[in-house]
Design a protein around this motif. Structure first.
Motif, PDB file in Angstrom:
ATOM      1  N   LYS A 143     -17.544 143.404 109.435  1.00 45.90           N
ATOM      2  CA  LYS A 143     -17.582 144.768 109.948  1.00 45.90           C
ATOM      3  C   LYS A 143     -16.188 145.378 109.901  1.00 45.90           C
ATOM      4  CE  LYS A 143     -21.541 143.823 112.949  1.00 45.90           C
ATOM      5  NZ  LYS A 143     -22.070 143.847 114.337  1.00 45.90           N
ATOM      6  N   SER A 144     -16.098 146.552 109.300  1.00 44.16           N
ATOM      7  CA  SER A 144     -14.795 147.158 109.041  1.00 44.16           C
ATOM      8  C   SER A 144     -13.976 147.351 110.311  1.00 44.16           C
ATOM      9  CB  SER A 144     -14.970 148.502 108.322  1.00 44.16           C
ATOM     10  OG  SER A 144     -13.724 149.101 108.057  1.00 44.16           O
ATOM     11  N   GLY A 145     -14.596 147.835 111.374  1.00 45.84           N
ATOM     12  CA  GLY A 145     -13.860 148.091 112.605  1.00 45.84           C
ATOM     13  C   GLY A 145     -13.199 146.844 113.155  1.00 45.84           C
ATOM     14  N   GLN A 150      -8.558 142.832 113.447  1.00 45.95           N
ATOM     15  CA  GLN A 150      -7.999 141.526 113.093  1.00 45.95           C
ATOM     16  C   GLN A 150      -6.771 141.676 112.203  1.00 45.95           C
ATOM     17  OE1 GLN A 150     -11.701 140.054 111.405  1.00 45.95           O
ATOM     18  NE2 GLN A 150     -11.976 138.615 113.107  1.00 45.95           N
ATOM     19  N   LEU A 151      -6.840 142.582 111.246  1.00 46.04           N
ATOM     20  CA  LEU A 151      -5.699 142.817 110.354  1.00 46.04           C
ATOM     21  C   LEU A 151      -4.507 143.388 111.122  1.00 46.04           C
ATOM     22  CD1 LEU A 151      -7.620 144.250 107.277  1.00 46.04           C
ATOM     23  CD2 LEU A 151      -6.281 142.127 107.310  1.00 46.04           C
ATOM     24  N   ARG A 169     -17.644 142.133  99.458  1.00 37.54           N
ATOM     25  CA  ARG A 169     -16.798 142.757 100.478  1.00 37.54           C
ATOM     26  C   ARG A 169     -15.335 142.856 100.045  1.00 37.54           C
ATOM     27  NH1 ARG A 169     -19.554 139.372 104.430  1.00 37.54           N
ATOM     28  NH2 ARG A 169     -17.680 138.078 104.532  1.00 37.54           N
ATOM     29  N   LEU A 170     -15.013 142.359  98.868  1.00 32.18           N
ATOM     30  CA  LEU A 170     -13.606 142.261  98.472  1.00 32.18           C
ATOM     31  C   LEU A 170     -12.907 143.620  98.488  1.00 32.18           C
ATOM     32  CD1 LEU A 170     -11.225 140.565  97.432  1.00 32.18           C
ATOM     33  CD2 LEU A 170     -12.053 141.003  95.109  1.00 32.18           C
ATOM     34  N   CYS A 171     -13.481 144.626  97.843  1.00 27.06           N
ATOM     35  CA  CYS A 171     -12.819 145.932  97.769  1.00 27.06           C
ATOM     36  C   CYS A 171     -12.667 146.566  99.145  1.00 27.06           C
ATOM     37  CB  CYS A 171     -13.567 146.858  96.818  1.00 27.06           C
ATOM     38  SG  CYS A 171     -13.345 146.419  95.072  1.00 27.06           S
ATOM     39  N   ARG A 172     -13.672 146.433  99.994  1.00 22.33           N
ATOM     40  CA  ARG A 172     -13.568 146.991 101.352  1.00 22.33           C
ATOM     41  C   ARG A 172     -12.481 146.276 102.142  1.00 22.33           C
ATOM     42  NH1 ARG A 172     -19.257 147.025 100.831  1.00 22.33           N
ATOM     43  NH2 ARG A 172     -19.521 145.245 102.219  1.00 22.33           N
ATOM     44  N   PHE A 173     -12.370 144.961 101.932  1.00 20.57           N
ATOM     45  CA  PHE A 173     -11.294 144.220 102.575  1.00 20.57           C
ATOM     46  C   PHE A 173      -9.927 144.731 102.111  1.00 20.57           C
ATOM     47  CE2 PHE A 173      -8.052 140.983 101.970  1.00 20.57           C
ATOM     48  CZ  PHE A 173      -7.843 140.545 103.264  1.00 20.57           C
ATOM     49  N   LEU A 174      -9.772 144.926 100.819  1.00 20.93           N
ATOM     50  CA  LEU A 174      -8.497 145.394 100.274  1.00 20.93           C
ATOM     51  C   LEU A 174      -8.162 146.794 100.779  1.00 20.93           C
ATOM     52  CD1 LEU A 174      -8.855 144.083  96.603  1.00 20.93           C
ATOM     53  CD2 LEU A 174      -7.321 143.199  98.373  1.00 20.93           C
ATOM     54  N   GLU A 175      -9.166 147.658 100.881  1.00 20.11           N
ATOM     55  CA  GLU A 175      -8.943 149.006 101.414  1.00 20.11           C
ATOM     56  C   GLU A 175      -8.439 148.939 102.850  1.00 20.11           C
ATOM     57  OE1 GLU A 175     -12.513 151.095  98.768  1.00 20.11           O
ATOM     58  OE2 GLU A 175     -12.813 150.634 100.898  1.00 20.11           O
ATOM     59  N   ASP A 176      -9.075 148.109 103.661  1.00 22.43           N
ATOM     60  CA  ASP A 176      -8.651 147.972 105.058  1.00 22.43           C
ATOM     61  C   ASP A 176      -7.263 147.342 105.153  1.00 22.43           C
ATOM     62  OD1 ASP A 176     -11.015 149.084 105.865  1.00 22.43           O
ATOM     63  OD2 ASP A 176     -11.967 147.175 106.424  1.00 22.43           O
ATOM     64  N   ALA A 177      -7.000 146.346 104.315  1.00 27.69           N
ATOM     65  CA  ALA A 177      -5.699 145.682 104.341  1.00 27.69           C
ATOM     66  C   ALA A 177      -4.586 146.653 103.979  1.00 27.69           C
ATOM     67  CB  ALA A 177      -5.703 144.491 103.389  1.00 27.69           C
ATOM     68  N   LEU A 178      -4.817 147.496 102.983  1.00 25.32           N
ATOM     69  CA  LEU A 178      -3.808 148.474 102.577  1.00 25.32           C
ATOM     70  C   LEU A 178      -3.571 149.491 103.687  1.00 25.32           C
ATOM     71  CD1 LEU A 178      -1.953 149.512 100.329  1.00 25.32           C
ATOM     72  CD2 LEU A 178      -3.871 150.873  99.483  1.00 25.32           C
ATOM     73  N   GLU A 179      -4.647 149.947 104.310  1.00 23.31           N
ATOM     74  CA  GLU A 179      -4.525 150.928 105.384  1.00 23.31           C
ATOM     75  C   GLU A 179      -3.785 150.371 106.591  1.00 23.31           C
ATOM     76  OE1 GLU A 179      -7.444 153.156 108.620  1.00 23.31           O
ATOM     77  OE2 GLU A 179      -8.249 152.640 106.632  1.00 23.31           O
ATOM     78  N   VAL A 180      -4.110 149.143 106.963  1.00 20.58           N
ATOM     79  CA  VAL A 180      -3.571 148.577 108.204  1.00 20.58           C
ATOM     80  C   VAL A 180      -2.213 147.898 107.997  1.00 20.58           C
ATOM     81  CG1 VAL A 180      -3.963 146.837 109.998  1.00 20.58           C
ATOM     82  CG2 VAL A 180      -5.858 148.260 109.202  1.00 20.58           C
ATOM     83  N   MET A 181      -2.080 147.159 106.906  1.00 17.88           N
ATOM     84  CA  MET A 181      -0.883 146.337 106.713  1.00 17.88           C
ATOM     85  C   MET A 181       0.138 146.980 105.781  1.00 17.88           C
ATOM     86  SD  MET A 181      -2.806 142.633 106.322  1.00 17.88           S
ATOM     87  CE  MET A 181      -1.441 141.628 106.920  1.00 17.88           C
TER      88      MET A 181
END
Length: 226
Positions: A143-145, A150-151, A169-181
């Motif tokens: 879940k993205s939220g 966690q990130l 889920r790989l691309c969604r993970f990368l999108e969240d990682a870029l946004e957060v980290m």
């Protein structure tokens, strides 16, 4: 004093892809035990057939591990030896088996690790990122939220991060990682030791560009620089 009539639980590491990546000791144990508890009996049967091993199999996966733990422990207490294997790599690590391990510890049943292949260490070794100190986070939330939270907790981590992720889920993970980290060095490995092994090195933006164009397939181990 420990009951010497108790059996032994073996935690047997199996190949993460290439069937040659198994130790002679692991093969011997798989032949000698009374039973093999496997996360996916179909996958394990291919390994056993390849090496002409005829030991009986039983399924032990996320959905049945609570009920199967009691039965396996009962057999161990009767003096049988049992090997636990996951789909690939070293058991227990982001795989079923923790309840069984804990119950065996509580019952003073001997537990013997049989080391071998590990996707975590294989990806780490080939990454080229610093490994004097690293942390393994397994699968983050689907879940993205929650994944973003966690990130956020990992954003200031000074150690190299290693994670698992599924292809869809790989691309969604990368999108969240870029946004957060923010932008980071990243190494994305898939199908390690297999015919279609791939190792991507770059930053998160470049990884996103690549995997948006090419549908992610296989299982991914991700290494992220601090």
């Amino acid at each position: 004093m420990r009951d010497t009539n108790l059996g032994t639980l073996y935690l047997v590491s199996t190949p993460i892809g290439n069937l040659e990546d198994i130790t002679r000791r692991a093969l011997r144990i798989l032949k000698e035990v009374d039973l093999i508890a496997a996360e996916d009996t179909r996958k394990t049967r291919r390994l056993l057939t390849h090496y002409e091993i005829k030991t009986p199999l039983t399924s032990y996966f996320e959905g049945n591990q609570r009920t199967k733990t009691e039965k396996i422990v009962a057999r161990l207490k009767d003096g049988e030896s049992i090997a636990l294997v996951s789909n690939a790599g070293t058991p227990i690590i982001s795989d079923p088996g923790y309840p069984l391990l804990q119950e065996c510890i509580a019952e003073d049943i001997t537990i013997v690790p049989i080391p071998g292949a590990s996707a975590v260490l294989t990806a780490a070794a080939v990454s080229g990122l610093p490994l004097h100190n690293f942390t393994f986070e397994g699968f983050l939330s689907p879940k993205s939220g929650k994944r973003k939270r966690q990130l956020t907790q990992l954003a200031n981590e000074e150690r190299t991060l290693i994670l698992f992720e599924s292809p869809h889920r790989l691309c969604r993970f990368l999108e969240d990682a870029l946004e957060v980290m923010g932008e980071r060095d990243i190494v994305i490995t898939r199908e390690l030791t297999k015919h279609f092994e791939e190792i991507f090195r770059g930053n998160i933006s470049e990884a996103l560009e690549k995997f948006r164009k090419t549908e992610p397939r296989g299982e991914f181990t991700i290494v992220i620089g601090a």
